[in-house]
Scaffold this motif. Sequence first.
Motif, PDB file in Angstrom:
ATOM      1  N   UNK A  11      11.001  -1.987  16.749  1.00 47.52           N
ATOM      2  CA  UNK A  11      10.224  -0.756  17.432  1.00 47.52           C
ATOM      3  C   UNK A  11       9.180  -0.396  16.341  1.00 47.52           C
ATOM      4  N   UNK A  12       9.583  -0.126  14.808  1.00 47.48           N
ATOM      5  CA  UNK A  12       8.853   0.321  14.122  1.00 47.48           C
ATOM      6  C   UNK A  12       7.887  -0.677  13.670  1.00 47.48           C
ATOM      7  N   UNK A  13       8.203  -1.919  13.566  1.00 45.74           N
ATOM      8  CA  UNK A  13       7.146  -2.857  12.849  1.00 45.74           C
ATOM      9  C   UNK A  13       6.409  -3.152  14.001  1.00 45.74           C
ATOM     10  N   UNK A  14       6.435  -3.072  15.073  1.00 44.16           N
ATOM     11  CA  UNK A  14       5.533  -3.625  16.204  1.00 44.16           C
ATOM     12  C   UNK A  14       4.656  -2.510  16.392  1.00 44.16           C
ATOM     13  N   UNK A  15       4.978  -1.185  16.346  1.00 40.08           N
ATOM     14  CA  UNK A  15       4.073   0.085  16.479  1.00 40.08           C
ATOM     15  C   UNK A  15       3.124   0.164  15.486  1.00 40.08           C
ATOM     16  N   UNK A  16       3.830  -0.113  14.126  1.00 34.94           N
ATOM     17  CA  UNK A  16       2.729   0.181  12.817  1.00 34.94           C
ATOM     18  C   UNK A  16       1.863  -1.194  12.948  1.00 34.94           C
ATOM     19  N   UNK A  17       2.470  -2.252  13.366  1.00 38.08           N
ATOM     20  CA  UNK A  17       1.353  -3.633  13.426  1.00 38.08           C
ATOM     21  C   UNK A  17       0.427  -3.382  14.267  1.00 38.08           C
ATOM     22  N   UNK A  18       0.752  -2.983  15.477  1.00 39.64           N
ATOM     23  CA  UNK A  18      -0.261  -2.545  16.480  1.00 39.64           C
ATOM     24  C   UNK A  18      -1.194  -1.667  15.983  1.00 39.64           C
ATOM     25  N   UNK A  19      -0.957  -0.879  14.998  1.00 42.67           N
ATOM     26  CA  UNK A  19      -1.792   0.556  14.632  1.00 42.67           C
ATOM     27  C   UNK A  19      -2.744  -0.330  13.670  1.00 42.67           C
ATOM     28  N   UNK A  66      13.385  -0.660   5.946  1.00 40.99           N
ATOM     29  CA  UNK A  66      12.868  -1.619   5.023  1.00 40.99           C
ATOM     30  C   UNK A  66      11.396  -1.620   4.893  1.00 40.99           C
ATOM     31  N   UNK A  67      10.997  -1.643   3.762  1.00 43.41           N
ATOM     32  CA  UNK A  67       9.339  -1.358   3.789  1.00 43.41           C
ATOM     33  C   UNK A  67       8.589  -0.099   4.374  1.00 43.41           C
ATOM     34  N   UNK A  68       9.556   0.648   3.929  1.00 43.74           N
ATOM     35  CA  UNK A  68       9.070   2.235   4.573  1.00 43.74           C
ATOM     36  C   UNK A  68       7.810   2.687   3.986  1.00 43.74           C
ATOM     37  N   UNK A  69       7.470   2.446   2.708  1.00 46.38           N
ATOM     38  CA  UNK A  69       6.371   2.987   2.063  1.00 46.38           C
ATOM     39  C   UNK A  69       5.129   2.084   2.617  1.00 46.38           C
ATOM     40  N   UNK A  70       5.167   0.698   2.753  1.00 49.00           N
ATOM     41  CA  UNK A  70       3.915   0.117   3.335  1.00 49.00           C
ATOM     42  C   UNK A  70       3.959   0.588   4.809  1.00 49.00           C
ATOM     43  N   UNK A  71       4.674   0.793   5.561  1.00 50.98           N
ATOM     44  CA  UNK A  71       4.665   1.203   6.899  1.00 50.98           C
ATOM     45  C   UNK A  71       3.738   2.431   6.812  1.00 50.98           C
ATOM     46  N   UNK A  72       4.215   3.380   6.025  1.00 51.69           N
ATOM     47  CA  UNK A  72       3.791   4.704   6.041  1.00 51.69           C
ATOM     48  C   UNK A  72       2.152   4.622   5.727  1.00 51.69           C
ATOM     49  N   UNK A  73       1.793   3.833   4.871  1.00 52.69           N
ATOM     50  CA  UNK A  73       0.498   3.690   4.283  1.00 52.69           C
ATOM     51  C   UNK A  73      -0.176   3.042   5.550  1.00 52.69           C
TER      52      UNK A  73
END
Length: 552
Positions: free
Chosen positions: A303-311, A96-103
């Motif tokens: 996992x994905x949201x935490x890593x992308x958020x920290x980024x 969910x939210x893959x496009x925003x996460x990739x950006x």
Amino acid sequence: MLSTKKIKFDFWTIITILVILVFALFLIYPLLTLFVNGFRDTESGVFTIANYSRFFSKRYYFSALLNSFKLTFSVTFFAVLLGLPLAYFMSFYKIKGKTALEIMIIVSMMSPNFIGAYSWILMLGRNGIVTQFFKSVFNVDFPSIYGFPGMLLVFSLKLYPFIYMYVSGALKKIDVALSEAAESLGCHGIKKIFTVIMPLVTPTVIAGALLVFMNCMADFGTPALIGEGYAVMPTMVYSEFVGESGGSANFAASMATIMVLITTTFFLVQKWYVNTKSFTMSSVRPIKPEKPRGIGSVLMHAYIYIIAGLSVIPQCVVIWTSFRKTHMQIFVDGYSFKSYRDVFGKAVSSISNTYVYGFAAILIIIVIGMLVAYLSVRRKSWLTNLIDTTAMFPYIIPGSVLGITLLLAFNKGAIVLSGTAAIIIISLVIRRMAYTLRSSSAILYQISPSMEEAAISLGDSPSKSFFKVTAKMMMPGVLSGAILSWITLINELSSSVMLYTARTRTMSVAIYNEVVRASYGTAAALASILTLTTIVSLLVFFKVSGSKDVTM
């Protein structure tokens, strides 16, 4: 009687000669100057190996090399540890939210390392937001961001996107038939990943790991801001080259030469491995992401949201703090535009220099990139292959080393460029041409030579057919690569910090200087402008290329 073959001096022969002369003057000659100066005595100028003996015999200097290896290998390990599962989850499952996460991931990758270090200082520094919160609420001293642990955190979160982007691209090329065949033979779950998927993407992981290694080994800003007592090679070279007491340009040249040899060795080993182990995959039926279920879905998304958020925390913190009130360079309660007023009052030249030098460099990069790409693709020979390899070589040279080579080469003699805007523009062109060159070559392979041949058959000269037909058809690919070159060059610090003067200071150098002075408000305002420029440039890249992938 000896027969001599006359050289035909047509348009492309002249271009080949000019390109060779440019590379010889601004790349080969500076590197040779660096090598020669590394063997010169500082006082007498005679040739000696004393500089290298001093480096390897004194623990103070040699430990910087060991520290660099410890840091770069640790960062590479954690970048792979973060990026590899992230690429697998994002490729094999519907997130969910893959496009925003990739950006978010791409923005974090393209922003400069030192901004990440600076933002973590604001959060976890001695007077950082998080540090003060834990101290006042729980009376707990939060772990320091300074030294090896802090650099490991900053670099790992900054560089894992290289692994993610490379591995994601490789996973898209895997045919689903391979996975189905493995499952039909009883290979499922973790066993399938390690026996089927991993062997296919290992060469790509190695290529991405090399990029992580190179970026970490070459970076100056992060160790300079939060390294403190943990000395690494880029900061050691910088302090030795510009040191007011005890500094030696020749000794710095010997250390810089060692860095070039190290990065070149790792590059050649990686290239050999990839050439011997890689293979072509044809994805007739690419793997279709499936919907994750149960507790696995929850853990995967977390996992994905935490890593992308920290980024993206660094960019968010920088923008937020740029609007905070400051008094005597210290943040106080409330918000204002004071930091921006200060920036446009005293640092406007740094902003204008960044854009002016950037546009000048990118125009030169586009021209040279297109010409070199054409020579390497359409007029193949040992000479044009050598030109193409030479043009890519600066990609593995640390920025601080490139700055020293240019200063040593053009500080005296017939051509004096030190202290001028020209030397900064030259360093940007040399260091950041790779993106445009590779994208130009890629698009040229997709253009049939028959288009150009048709124009020649209708009376156009080879040079005229290139500009009228080929160059126009190359432009979309050239522009997408040029935008990536633009993003990296406006964020360049390692070489610029060696070359700048008060008149030629760029935004990245100004941010570094403001952080060193503990003027965090103006540093945040400048960093926000640079971050906004990076984001806008990325959006333009996505529009021009029609892709959300940033690959090298």
